[in-house]
Enzyme design. Structure first.
Site, mmCIF file in Angstrom:
data_model
loop_
_atom_site.group_PDB
_atom_site.id
_atom_site.type_symbol
_atom_site.label_atom_id
_atom_site.label_comp_id
_atom_site.label_asym_id
_atom_site.label_seq_id
_atom_site.Cartn_x
_atom_site.Cartn_y
_atom_site.Cartn_z
ATOM 1 N N LYS A 35 0.894 -1.232 -0.059
ATOM 2 C CA LYS A 35 0.108 -0.018 0.024
ATOM 3 C C LYS A 35 1.026 1.280 -0.042
ATOM 4 O O LYS A 35 2.012 1.319 0.232
ATOM 5 C CB LYS A 35 -0.900 -0.009 1.131
ATOM 6 N N TYR A 256 16.010 30.706 4.507
ATOM 7 C CA TYR A 256 14.869 31.740 5.093
ATOM 8 C C TYR A 256 15.124 31.795 6.582
ATOM 9 O O TYR A 256 15.449 30.725 7.406
ATOM 10 C CB TYR A 256 13.597 30.922 5.020
HETATM 11 C C1 LIG Z 1 -3.656 -4.414 8.615
HETATM 12 C C2 LIG Z 1 -2.168 -4.246 8.219
HETATM 13 N N1 LIG Z 1 -1.536 -5.587 8.194
HETATM 14 C C3 LIG Z 1 -0.010 -5.446 7.969
HETATM 15 C C4 LIG Z 1 0.432 -4.215 7.772
HETATM 16 C C5 LIG Z 1 2.075 -4.262 7.537
HETATM 17 O O1 LIG Z 1 2.778 -3.567 8.708
HETATM 18 P P1 LIG Z 1 4.386 -3.505 8.836
HETATM 19 O O2 LIG Z 1 4.588 -2.371 7.824
HETATM 20 O O3 LIG Z 1 4.692 -3.070 10.178
HETATM 21 O O4 LIG Z 1 4.842 -4.905 8.671
HETATM 22 C C6 LIG Z 1 -0.253 -2.978 7.881
HETATM 23 C C7 LIG Z 1 0.500 -1.915 7.671
HETATM 24 O O5 LIG Z 1 0.455 -0.863 8.488
HETATM 25 C C8 LIG Z 1 -1.517 -3.046 8.075
HETATM 26 O O6 LIG Z 1 -2.405 -1.875 8.174
#
Ligand SMILES: Cc1ncc(COP(=O)(O)O)c(C=O)c1O
Length: 363
Positions: A35, A256
């Site tokens: 993601k 700045y």
């Molecule tokens: C539901 C869920 N599972 C797994 C993960 C992966 O987490 P990480 O990046 O700490 O491995 C996330 C990321 O935030 C998540 O939202």
């Protein structure tokens, strides 16, 4: 001419990190979390590299991200982990992604005219998505299993403190395990999954059938210290270059607000990268940069498009490469270092590298 700001992403590192995580988690399978543009690394190339390293699942937060994976030619199971409006459900299903559910009404509204994989989420302590009630979660699972066109694919939860509070992790695990076992007993084909990167590395009992790793796939430390301690290689290098060299006499300033004023003759380098690229303004007088194999301090205010560094008198011609995150000449600056300086986490550092910065992927 060097590019003003560039993120080099080493896909080999992502592949090796995935391979290492898959080996650690085995016999559990690896789901690579891609993601937010793979935490800033470029979603489609990162997904492909993680798959090459053995990730058999991919997870995203949004339906649009699932669509992006398919449009990028990515095959294999994809899970959308976020909340979805009816319109977004349609996009996710068109992308052949699995979705989450925790309310019966949501299941009833799902278009069940295909082979839609549904993962039921029990909230064991994160307090965001999912139901806190295991009986409701079981009813949702049974509703999915009973519907033609839907497939009960997963039983899951998410940990709130796997990185820094093993006691609460243990509490969540204790709340999840009996429920997950009961679902699995009734539906042996269901994938049980809970662990993020930190839980995968620290708690074998949290691995179940599948682990969902994000941060570690990109070679960052889920425990905020040193990824090398877990055999992980940072995949991202953020570079700019010295576009201008000038000497500041005592009393002359840079940037700045005159937040750097030379106390002695100081050679200043100007790098065309700034907070518009993700170099947060909180790094003003509060970061180092690698130039010519040396660590030199960022001096003055971070502007939108430029920063200034103290070249420590180095006789550099404009054009020299500057590494803001990554390694040069045996020295390194980790995203974890920025996170400490900014009082944030490594996740936010790489996610914060803006779309203006081209990602260049190397094998
Ligand atoms: C539901 C869920 N599972 C797994 C993960 C992966 O987490 P990480 O990046 O700490 O491995 C996330 C990321 O935030 C998540 O939202």
């Amino acid at each position: 001419m060097p590019l003003r700001a560039l993120a080099r992403v080493d896909l080999g590192a992502i592949e090796r990190n995935a391979r290492r995580l898959a080996a650690t988690a085995g016999p559990a399978a690896l789901c690579a979390v891609v993601k937010a543009d793979a935490y800033g690394h470029g979603m489609v190339p990162a997904a492909r590299a993680a798959q090459a390293g053995g990730a058999s699942w991919l997870a995203v937060a949004t339906a649009e991200e699932a669509r992006g994976l398919r449009e990028g030619g990515i095959e294999g199971p994809v899970l959308v982990m976020g909340a979805l409006s009816p319109e977004e459900v349609a996009v996710a299903l068109a992308a052949r992604a699995d979705v989450l559910a925790w309310r019966e009404a949501f299941v009833a509204a799902l278009p069940g005219d295909g082979d839609v994989g549904v993962h039921v989420k029990l909230d064991t302590g994160m307090g965001r998505l999912g139901t806190r009630d295991p009986d409701e979660a079981t009813r949702v699972a049974e509703a999915v299993a009973a519907r033609d066109g839907l497939r009960l694919a997963g039983a899951m939860t998410h940990f709130a403190t796997a990185d820094d509070d093993p006691e609460f992790l243990a509490e969540q695990l204790a709340a999840f395990t009996p429920w997950a076992r009961s679902v699995k007993a009734a539906h042996p084909e269901v994938l049980v999954h809970a662990a993020n990167s930190a839980a995968t590395l620290r708690e074998p009992a949290a691995r179940f059938d599948l682990v969902r790793c994000g941060i570690a796939v990109y070679g960052m430390d889920p425990f905020h210290e040193d990824p090398a301690a877990h055999g992980l290689e940072p995949a991202l290098t953020l570079v700019s270059y010295v576009a201008e060299v000038k000497d500041a006499q005592p009393g002359q300033s840079a940037g700045y607000g005159r937040r750097f004023v030379a106390e002695r003759p100081t050679r200043i380098g100007t790098l065309p990268i700034g907070y518009g690229d993700g170099v947060r303004r909180g790094l003003t007088n509060n970061a180092d940069v690698l130039i010519d194999g040396r660590r030199v301090p960022l001096v003055g205010t971070v502007s939108m498009d430029n920063i200034t560094v103290d070249l420590d008198g180095a006789d550099l011609a404009p054009g020299a490469e500057a590494v803001l995150i990554g390694a040069q000449g045996g020295k390194r600056i980790l995203a974890e270092e920025w996170a400490r300086r900014l009082d944030t986490i490594n996740y936010e550092v790489t996610c914060g590298i803006s779309a203006r910065v081209p990602r260049v992927h190397t094998a």
